[in-house]
Each structure stands twice: as structure tokens, then as C-alpha cells.
Scaffold this motif. Structure first.
Motif, PDB file in Angstrom:
ATOM      1  N   TYR A 103       0.655  -0.730  -0.080  1.00  0.00           N
ATOM      2  CA  TYR A 103      -0.383  -0.069  -0.153  1.00  0.00           C
ATOM      3  C   TYR A 103       0.695   0.940   0.528  1.00  0.00           C
ATOM      4  N   LEU A 113      -7.629  -0.434   1.184  1.00  0.00           N
ATOM      5  CA  LEU A 113      -8.628  -0.686   1.898  1.00  0.00           C
ATOM      6  C   LEU A 113      -8.972  -1.958   0.802  1.00  0.00           C
ATOM      7  N   TYR A 162     -13.389   1.434   8.881  1.00  0.00           N
ATOM      8  CA  TYR A 162     -12.673   2.909   8.127  1.00  0.00           C
ATOM      9  C   TYR A 162     -14.031   3.363   8.186  1.00  0.00           C
ATOM     10  N   ILE A 182     -15.295   8.411   4.660  1.00  0.00           N
ATOM     11  CA  ILE A 182     -13.780   7.068   6.156  1.00  0.00           C
ATOM     12  C   ILE A 182     -13.217   8.238   6.806  1.00  0.00           C
ATOM     13  N   ILE A 222      -7.017   5.324   9.946  1.00  0.00           N
ATOM     14  CA  ILE A 222      -6.398   4.647   8.874  1.00  0.00           C
ATOM     15  C   ILE A 222      -5.177   5.142   8.847  1.00  0.00           C
TER      16      ILE A 222
END
Length: 159
Positions: free
Chosen positions: A42, A63, A119, A144, A149
Motif C-alpha cells: 500500500y 483498503l 474505517y 471514511i 487508517i
């Protein structure tokens, strides 16, 4: 008086998302990203944004979302450093639509068990209208929790 919340609305794939405007420092066009060896999937890499090294997170990968792939309209939303535990962080999104004011009455809260795992702070209903079959229809935007996160990404990086 109805309280409103300002959010940045953006897209990943064909879905619409939002994040709190106060944690977005700026929105920049996509620029070349330098990959970081052995970084988690990520982490897209780093950029030099006006003399500041900024970590770039691929939000769709983090995600587990579908994307349109790389395109000319991809943007980087640079977060305020307080949102990322003092780090310079940007997130890649497929496109940024607008900054919108949402009345709290248009935000549907979701179950805590779901919001903790996904989230999600809530679901924003935009443009509610009655369809031809008499049912109410509205566009949905997933609001979100970027700060949550970021806390998890930073705590996982410390391990």
C-alpha cells in the motif's frame, strides 16, 4: 439550526468517498512517485513536494478496493501532518470531485462493529429524490475515517 460538515468528495473505482476537509492540506496533480524498496504494497513510494519528502499511500490497495487503474485524472490528497502522527503523507485517489457541505441530517450512522472494521464514519446521502416507482433514491458517499487508517498504518509500521 442544522449543523453542516465540510468534506472532500473523491472517487476510487466507481464508488464515491469523502474525508474531513480539515485533515486535507492540499490536492495535487499526480507526479512521478519514487518506489521504496521492501515497502508494504500500500506504500506507493515518496515524492518531493516543494522540498518536503512526502510518503504516498495507495488508498485503494490499503483498503482492498477496485480502481480504474492509473489515469490522467488521479490526484494526491496531501494530509495535514497531525492526521498522520506528524508525518507528511498523501493518499492516491482516482479523482477528486469537489468540496461539499453536508447537513448532519444527510449522514447515516452505521453500526460500530462495521465502522471499526471498515474505517467508515458514516454514509452520506446526496440528492435524495423520489424515483418513478415511488421509492426514495439518493447517491451514497462513504465517509471514511482517514485519521483512524493513519493511526493503524503508523502503529503497524512501528512493529
Amino acid at each position: 439550526m442544522v449543523t453542516t460538515i465540510d468534506v472532500v468528495e473523491f472517487e476510487i473505482g466507481s464508488a464515491r468517498y469523502a474525508l474531513d476537509i480539515q485533515i486535507a492540506r492540499e490536492i495535487v496533480e499526480m507526479i512521478p512517485i519514487t518506489r521504496v524498496p521492501r515497502a508494504p504494497a500500500y506504500i506507493a513510494g515518496i515524492i518531493n513536494l516543494r522540498g518536503e519528502i512526502t510518503n504516498i499511500i495507495d488508498l485503494k490497495t490499503l483498503l482492498g478496493l477496485e480502481s480504474r487503474g492509473e489515469s490522467e485524472v488521479q490526484k494526491i490528497i496531501v494530509l495535514v501532518s497531525e492526521a498522520a502522527n506528524g508525518s507528511n503523507v498523501g493518499i492516491i485517489v482516482d479523482d477528486v470531485n469537489s468540496v461539499i457541505q453536508v447537513p448532519e441530517t444527510d449522514i447515516e450512522q452505521i453500526d460500530d462493529a462495521v465502522s471499526n472494521e471498515a474505517y467508515v464514519k458514516g454514509i452520506i446521502k446526496i440528492g435524495e429524490q423520489e424515483s418513478s416507482d415511488g421509492k426514495s433514491k439518493s447517491d451514497l458517499i462513504i465517509w471514511i475515517d482517514i485519521q483512524k487508517i493513519m493511526r493503524e498504518v503508523v502503529s503497524n509500521a512501528d512493529m
